[in-house]
Design a protein around this motif. Structure first.
Motif: not given
Length: 257
Positions: A85, A164-169, A175-178
């Motif tokens: 990432q 595009h599949s990172h869960e984030g956090g 995250t994808d949104e970030q």
């Protein structure tokens, strides 16, 4: 003896023999089917037992012979995802940043992260452990050149669905949104958002590296974790310095917070 008497004698069963009762053939067929089912179940049980033996004995034995544990393999996979990432984030810079120092730093951090992905992937491959897809995608990005603008759909030059599949956090992962939010910015707004994200992202990568250093079993994996932890701390300081210089958080010109 008349022909009728002859026929009777030939067809009459010998004394003491008992004719087969009706229904014997179906009963025999049922017994045969039951035996067949039993054989199939026994074969299936043997397969299950063999799998359990492989998972419970052979895999740990292979790990012990190779000198690594599940924790070592888990660290390598997590670290690959994390560094992948970082490569994808820094690949956003060309075409969005207008600051030469930011662009140079993005290339430096991206190439260093790609190098760690390659080392960790080599470690996994040497032990016949699958390499996460995100790692291969990050290496492809790095090979294309992190100092050139690559065509994308507006959310960054990421390749493949898993990019595009990172869960984030988790461990500083975005995250994808970030990521999409950063990719939508340009010039100084982009620079500040990217560098601030890299600081948090890199700090998140210290936890799995430090855990591997203290709890890992494989000497090579522990050495990779130590090298990563050392590099992260150096890179974070560089990113923080540039971030402050362009007016981001930590700057002293009054424009940051």
């Amino acid at each position: 003896m008349t022909p009728q008497d002859s026929t009777t004698e030939e067809t009459t069963p010998p004394s003491g023999s008992v004719p087969e009762p009706e229904g014997t053939a179906p009963e025999y067929g049922l017994h045969r089917r039951l035996r067949l089912m039993g054989a199939v179940l026994a074969g299936g049980l043997a397969v299950v037992l063999a799998l359990l033996l492989w998972l419970g004995v052979l895999v740990p034995a292979k790990q012990e012979a190779a000198g690594y544990s599940d924790a070592d393999a888990a660290y390598a996979a997590v670290a690959i995802e994390h560094n992948a990432q970082a490569v994808q984030l820094t690949a956003l810079a060309p075409g969005r940043s207008t600051d030469d120092e930011v662009l140079a730093l993005a290339v430096e951090v991206g190439e260093a992260s790609a190098g760690r992905v390659r080392e960790l992937a080599d470690w996994l491959e040497a032990r016949d452990i699958p390499v996460p897809t995100a790692g291969r995608e990050a290496l492809a990005l790095a090979e294309d050149g992190l100092d050139t603008e690559l065509p994308d759909d507006g959310s960054g030059p990421r390749s493949g669905a898993s990019a595009h599949s990172h869960e984030g956090g988790n461990h500083g992962m975005l995250t994808d949104e970030q990521v999409n939010g950063i990719a939508a910015l340009h010039a100084q707004d982009f620079d500040i958002a990217l560098l601030a994200a890299l600081v948090e992202h890199h700090y998140g990568g210290l936890q799995p590296a430090d855990e591997e250093i203290t709890e890992g079993e494989d000497a090579e994996a522990k050495a990779l974790a130590q090298a990563e932890a050392d590099a992260i701390r150096v890179e974070v300081e560089k990113v923080r310095d540039v971030l402050a210089a362009i007016g981001g958080p930590g700057s002293n010109d009054g424009s940051g917070s």
